[in-house]
Design a protein around this motif. Structure first.
Motif, PDB file in Angstrom:
ATOM      1  N   MET A 223       2.919  -9.438  -4.987  1.00  0.00           N
ATOM      2  CA  MET A 223       4.117  -9.353  -5.834  1.00  0.00           C
ATOM      3  C   MET A 223       5.004 -10.595  -5.770  1.00  0.00           C
ATOM      4  O   MET A 223       5.811 -10.830  -6.658  1.00  0.00           O
TER       5      MET A 223
ATOM      6  N   CYS B  56       7.693 -11.708  -4.096  1.00  0.00           N
ATOM      7  CA  CYS B  56       9.161 -11.756  -3.977  1.00  0.00           C
ATOM      8  C   CYS B  56       9.536 -12.961  -3.100  1.00  0.00           C
ATOM      9  O   CYS B  56       8.947 -13.154  -2.030  1.00  0.00           O
TER      10      CYS B  56
ATOM     11  N   PHE C  77      11.916 -13.824  -1.199  1.00  0.00           N
ATOM     12  CA  PHE C  77      12.593 -13.688   0.098  1.00  0.00           C
ATOM     13  C   PHE C  77      11.702 -13.040   1.143  1.00  0.00           C
ATOM     14  O   PHE C  77      12.156 -12.759   2.256  1.00  0.00           O
TER      15      PHE C  77
ATOM     16  N   GLY D 269       2.717  -4.950   1.482  1.00  0.00           N
ATOM     17  CA  GLY D 269       2.072  -4.466   0.269  1.00  0.00           C
ATOM     18  C   GLY D 269       2.959  -3.607  -0.601  1.00  0.00           C
ATOM     19  O   GLY D 269       4.042  -3.179  -0.204  1.00  0.00           O
TER      20      GLY D 269
ATOM     21  N   VAL E 234       8.499  -2.090  -5.543  1.00  0.00           N
ATOM     22  CA  VAL E 234       9.136  -3.274  -6.094  1.00  0.00           C
ATOM     23  C   VAL E 234       9.635  -2.983  -7.528  1.00  0.00           C
ATOM     24  O   VAL E 234      10.363  -3.781  -8.108  1.00  0.00           O
TER      25      VAL E 234
END
Ligand code: SF4
Length: 374
Positions: free
Chosen positions: A127, A129, A131, A182, A216
């Motif tokens: 995914m 992200c 951060f 995950g 997410v």
């Protein structure tokens, strides 16, 4: 570039992992060996109620059956590669090695009133992200239901024996969060099979209301969970109240923008009447201004929800900063003034990179591995 987390594929043979089988599948396997049906139930009890760590310890089974099980099946596939503790033993992070050489992590967090395990649902994560340490690994692979279940059983076994109790007296797990490495909804079928396995009243019997899945923001997964048969709690990683900022922090927002995410969330609440948690990691001068807090309040106004603020936990090399305490408080105050339930997450395991967003499954050069059942 070669991914340092991916290990050479090691073929492990086709022996089934018993934790990957449903009870009907286990029954069919044993019947194909000419065993009476009650043997499957006996083994199921060993796996999920007694948490028996080895075939040898299943002493109520005939020796010949134990030998055949040992020869033709596997009682788990995770190898414990490293275990680290922090917070006086009340936070424990385990690095697992999978049979194909990939790695993942899980974390046990003990509090006076609860014992929570945070498990992974994928090796790595696709995914991205910005951060999050796991996001930098990329997706290595989806893990199986058995590999998810095994993480939980390891900690349950350790608490029951007293080996992992830390400073507390917990002898069993009280909460289970699918918030490790995950995205659970990107591995929905296997994740859900693990949920059902752990919930099974004839087996581990873990209450669905004490399980929380964090996403997410995969809209199809949220809609699916809204129709699911078990009341799993839902946490949504929001992290920004508008598309421009959220897309910069979380690439998934380009596919499922905030309007679509909110529609799915409203549907989930309407169908289940359950409160949703919004996770909001606070990054200094990025998403932590009072104006953005107002925008967030506007976005979620009227929803049955709770906001969990998470001051960002350091990830090496990330050009980000954790919000200062005063900014966290100011952000929280805006939400509270607007009547939105809002808490700041208590930090655990930062010293061993076990806190939110820090799981990166970095093996040490000369690590030895032991069985997950030890
Ligand atoms: S925050 Fe969650 S979804 Fe995002 S990269 Fe990390 S593990 Fe994946």
């Amino acid at each position: 570039m070669e991914n340092p987390h991916r290990q050479p594929i090691v073929l492990t043979g086709g022996a089934p992992n018993l934790y990957d089988l449903t009870l009907p599948q286990l029954t069919a396997l044993l019947q194909s060996w000419g065993q009476p049906a009650f043997r499957a139930r006996q083994i199921w009890t060993h796996l999920y109620r007694r948490l028996t760590p080895s075939f040898e310890a299943m002493t109520d089974l005939p020796v010949a059956l134990r030998e055949r099980l040992a020869a033709e099946t596997r009682l788990g596939v995770l190898s414990l590669s490293r275990e680290q503790t922090a917070d006086h033993g009340d936070t424990r992070k385990v690095l697992w090695r999978l049979p194909d050489g990939n790695v993942l992590e899980s974390v046990l967090m003990l509090y006076p009133d609860r014992a929570t395990v945070c498990v992974s649902t994928q090796a790595g994560c696709g995914m991205g992200c910005v951060f999050c340490a796991t996001g930098r690994m990329g997706l290595l692979r989806n893990i199986t239901a058995g590999e998810i279940v095994e993480q939980v059983l390891y900690f349950a076994r350790g608490l029951r024996s007293g080996a992992l109790a830390g400073t507390t007296r917990h002898d069993h797990l009280t909460n289970l969060v699918f918030m490790g490495m995950g995205e659970p909804f990107a591995n929905y079928e296997r994740w859900w099979a693990a949920v059902e396995r752990l919930h099974d009243p004839q087996g581990f019997n873990f209450g669905a209301r004490n399980m929380t899945v964090s996403t997410v923001g995969l809209v199809p997964g949220i809609r699916r969970l809204a129709q699911a048969s078990l009341p799993i709690n839902l946490a949504i990683s929001l992290h920004a109240p508008n598309d421009a900022l959220r897309s910069a922090l979380m690439p998934v927002n380009k596919k499922y923008p905030i309007a679509a995410l909110m529609d799915a969330t409203r549907e989930y609440i309407a169908r289940t009447n359950r409160r949703v948690s919004f996770e909001y990691v606070l990054l200094q001068h990025q998403n932590d201004t009072p104006e953005l807090a107002e925008e967030l309040a506007e976005l979620i106004d009227g929803l049955l929800c709770h906001v969990n603020l998470i001051p960002w936990n350091p990830v090496p090399g990330a050009p980000l900063q954790r919000s200062h305490r005063d900014r966290v408080r100011a952000f929280q105050n805006v939400l509270l003034r607007r009547g939105i339930a809002c808490t700041v997450r208590v930090e655990r395991g930062v010293a061993i990179a076990a806190a939110c967003g820090q799981l990166a499954a970095t093996p040490q050069p000369a690590e030895t591995t032991t069985s997950a059942r030890s």
